[in-house]
Enzyme design. Structure first.
Site, PDB file in Angstrom:
ATOM      1  N   ASP A 233       0.877  -1.166   0.000  1.00  0.00           N
ATOM      2  CA  ASP A 233       0.000   0.000   0.000  1.00  0.00           C
ATOM      3  C   ASP A 233       0.918   1.221   0.000  1.00  0.00           C
ATOM      4  OD1 ASP A 233      -2.070   1.778   0.009  1.00  0.00           O
ATOM      5  OD2 ASP A 233      -3.222   0.762   1.565  1.00  0.00           O
TER       6      ASP A 233
HETATM    7  C1  BGC Z   1      -5.005   3.207  -0.241  1.00  0.00           C
HETATM    8  C2  BGC Z   1      -5.038   2.173  -1.348  1.00  0.00           C
HETATM    9  C3  BGC Z   1      -4.823   2.857  -2.670  1.00  0.00           C
HETATM   10  C4  BGC Z   1      -3.511   3.597  -2.635  1.00  0.00           C
HETATM   11  C5  BGC Z   1      -3.162   4.308  -3.929  1.00  0.00           C
HETATM   12  C6  BGC Z   1      -3.789   4.102  -0.311  1.00  0.00           C
HETATM   13  O1  BGC Z   1      -3.919   5.185   0.542  1.00  0.00           O
HETATM   14  O2  BGC Z   1      -5.072   2.571   1.011  1.00  0.00           O
HETATM   15  O3  BGC Z   1      -6.253   1.478  -1.339  1.00  0.00           O
HETATM   16  O4  BGC Z   1      -4.875   1.922  -3.703  1.00  0.00           O
HETATM   17  O5  BGC Z   1      -3.574   4.571  -1.611  1.00  0.00           O
HETATM   18  O6  BGC Z   1      -3.966   5.405  -4.135  1.00  0.00           O
END
Ligand code: BGC
Length: 668
Positions: A233
């Site tokens: 993540d």
């Molecule tokens: C989120 C993810 C997301 C990623 C990219 C993170 O803050 O938890 O679900 O895919 O950002 O935007």
């Protein structure tokens, strides 16, 4: 390409080139290796459509007006269809749109379970039930990937709250972790064949998920034999060595110092110092190249995809129409007869609010989004006078400089609630004045939540309707008992102050670009509703096991003391009264079940469903069983059937081994 050819390619890469492939060189891409024809790996959020473009190294929209897309119903909406075919159809659209926008990886679907009704990202997830989640996410993923795009299933694992999500740890029994939560990932990755998975922000047994040897090596690689790519993540990697050795393949983050990412210069130093063997990087690059090969990125024959097509809009409509849940319909108040409406009053901010550009990373720039008011007016035409009153003030804001988008504390949310939950007296008076003299044939209330509540980075403090809506609805019902109450949101809300007094209640999740039209079609009977709740609508949040038996919120450690019993598995067992149970959803026709028989030898349940009413409709047969290992009675099969009026069909549902007392009855 054969594995040995991919290995040869890995052998041709320099250490710098390899490191460039395993970390972000932009917010949504890795580095390419031009001299060997290896492209960058480009990703984008999901899950309700392909997110708008950002500048490569700034969180600023690129603003070219070329990134508007089909806005799809959220995963909870998809789950309430209980329709595997539609889940596949929505996956197909997302895959085609992602490819059409030039993406390689779509960061979707979210398959965490709705452990607590207060999790801010519940709208991105399917259900509180693992079986339902997996059964729908599997066809979804398979269809996404037919467009030469990898699904990135998220967030692995147990990312069940936004509060403290960047640090919270979990005290959870390993059997519960595996059987309830990891099993869903196992099924979607292994049966669904998802080519990538996103490591969650939170910790598990003391280690960050993206650095967890237990999660990413022992379970994912060694036990499951998963061959896809683990992507962190964004900002989920903290320690170069642990993440490199722990099994994360690609490090993505939110800052623009790409060369300082854990998998960039810091990892290079560790390799040069002999602390991490280069072979660890080779394995990651091997897996990335294998994924690229599967997506036909290394040769020139790749699907080109498409976005904003009329066919995609049709799918968005179909899912939206099947997802709407008719919760209550006393005296058959619904459907309303469109031809009899001379004057209609629509009340509520959600009648005109567009939701697509909200919620955090799930936000998208919709090509268009029909609101309920638009849907109603399109249907009724020019001879009906439709008045609109906003009813409550949803624009109350706090000082935004204090808001932390990565994770906001519950204390902050409580302060906010004191301001936000007050009714706007002027707006209320306006509504009550309009309702005087009984001049409306129908009154339709459209309220609920919005993405100030259902959002990444913040949880809810309770299940109450914000902005004083309970008081407003009570006032409306005191003079118009037949008012149609429509609520929208991403997970269960409290209704106990007025639900008994309302004759009709409709629930809609964030329902995509055709949501407003689909809602109007349900209200006026062009669509016979067939959605069922994929989660328990508790009387209040404290009735959920996560908030009573277990813990949730501002903590270093979440205690999963509720064990296997989340959602209906808890309320059923403890006989806790709920507002509307998991699986609840009415129709404008009536169905009856007969001749139910379960054969132990073939593990097949047969039941005849008859449509006894006056119009065609769809009914879902839900099958439950007692899990021999966990002793929990749970959903183990479902099938949706369409029946014309007067029609009968025998439905056969095969279930897995390991269950006793298999039947359509929830309690045995
Ligand atoms: C989120 C993810 C997301 C990623 C990219 C993170 O803050 O938890 O679900 O895919 O950002 O935007």
């Amino acid at each position: 390409m054969k594995d040995n050819e991919i290995r040869k390619l890995v052998g041709k890469l320099t250490l710098d080139e390899k490191l460039g492939m395993i970390h972000g060189a932009g917010f949504f891409r890795t580095k390419e290796v031009d001299r060997l024809g290896i492209p960058a790996l480009v990703s984008s959020d999901g899950p309700m459509g392909v997110r708008g473009e950002f500048e490569n190294d700034k969180w600023i929209s690129s603003g070219h007006g070329d990134d508007n897309v089909t806005y799809l119903p959220c995963n909870s909406a998809l789950a309430s269809t209980f329709n595997r075919k539609l889940a596949g159809d929505e996956g197909k659209v997302l895959g085609e749109e992602a490819r059409g926008r030039g993406k390689d990886v779509i960061l979707a679907p979210g398959i965490n379970l709705k452990r607590s009704p207060l999790c801010g990202r519940n709208f991105e997830y399917f259900s509180e039930d693992g079986f339902l989640t997996a059964e729908l996410a599997i066809p979804f993923v398979k269809e996404v990937q037919k467009s030469d795009v990898a699904a990135c299933v998220k967030h692995f694992a147990i990312n069940h709250q936004e509060t403290e999500r960047l640090s919270v740890d979990a005290d959870i029994d390993e059997d519960v972790l595996r059987d309830l939560y990891l099993n869903v990932f196992n099924r979607v990755l292994m049966e669904g064949g998802a080519l990538s998975v996103m490591g969650a922000y939170n910790k598990i047994y003391g280690n960050f998920c993206c650095e967890s040897d237990f999660l990413l090596k022992k379970v994912l690689r060694d036990e499951w034999g998963y061959k896809g790519v683990v992507i962190s993540d964004w900002g989920g990697v903290h320690n170069s060595k642990e993440a490199a050795l722990g099994g994360c393949d690609v490090e993505m983050s939110v800052t623009d110092n790409f060369d300082d990412y854990c998998f960039a210069n810091p990892l290079k130093k560790l390799i040069e110092d002999g602390e991490v063997p280069e072979s660890v990087v080779d394995e990651k690059v091997f897996r990335i190249l294998r994924l690229m090969d599967k997506l036909h990125m290394l040769e020139g024959k790749r699907k080109k995809g498409a976005y904003n097509t009329p066919a995609h809009r049709k799918v968005a409509y179909k899912v939206a129409a099947e997802s709407i849940v008719l919760l209550k319909n006393e005296e058959k108040i619904l459907p309303l007869d469109a031809d009899k409406q001379k004057r209609v009053l629509v009340i509520g901010d959600n009648a005109t609010r567009q939701h697509s550009l909200g919620g955090g990373s799930a936000e998208i720039k919709a090509f268009y989004e029909t609101t309920p008011l638009l849907g109603i007016k399109e249907k009724l035409g020019g001879n009906t006078k439709v008045d609109f009153l906003v009813g409550y003030d949803s624009e109350i804001t706090l000082d935004s400089s204090e808001i932390n988008w990565q994770q906001e504390s519950l204390e902050k949310r409580k302060e906010e609630a004191k301001v936000k939950n007050k009714i706007n007296k002027e707006m209320l008076s306006e509504v009550m004045a309009a309702l005087k003299n009984n001049k409306y044939d129908s009154v339709i209330y459209v309220g609920g939540l919005n993405h100030n509540y259902d959002s990444e980075g913040k949880d809810k403090i309770d299940m109450k309707l914000p902005y004083g809506q309970d008081e407003l609805i009570k006032n409306i019902l005191s003079v118009r008992k037949d008012a149609v109450i429509v609520l929208m949101g991403g997970s269960a809300v409290e209704m106990n102050e007025w639900a008994e007094d309302a004759k009709s209640i409709i629930w809609s999740y964030y329902n995509g670009c055709e949501g407003g039209r689909a809602l109007a079609d349900v209200i006026f009977g062009d669509v016979n509703p067939s959605g069922k709740l994929p989660e328990t609508f508790y009387m209040k949040a404290e009735d959920s096991s996560a908030l009573s038996v277990g813990t949730f919120g501002n903590l270093d450690m979440v205690h999963y003391k509720e064990g296997y019993r989340i959602g209906y598995k808890y309320t059923d067992h403890e006989a806790i009264g709920v507002q509307f149970p998991f699986g609840h959803g009415l129709s404008y026709t009536e169905f009856s079940f007969s001749g139910e028989k379960y054969s132990k030898s073939s593990r097949e349940l047969k039941v005849t469903v008859a449509n006894k009413g006056k119009r065609s409709g769809k009914e879902t047969v839900l099958v439950y069983g007692d899990n021999v290992k966990t002793k929990v009675r749970e959903l183990i099969g479902f099938e949706k059937v369409r029946l014309d009026k007067g029609e009968k069909k025998t439905v056969s549902i095969k279930v897995a081994a390991g269950y006793d007392n298999v039947s359509t009855k929830r309690s045995c």
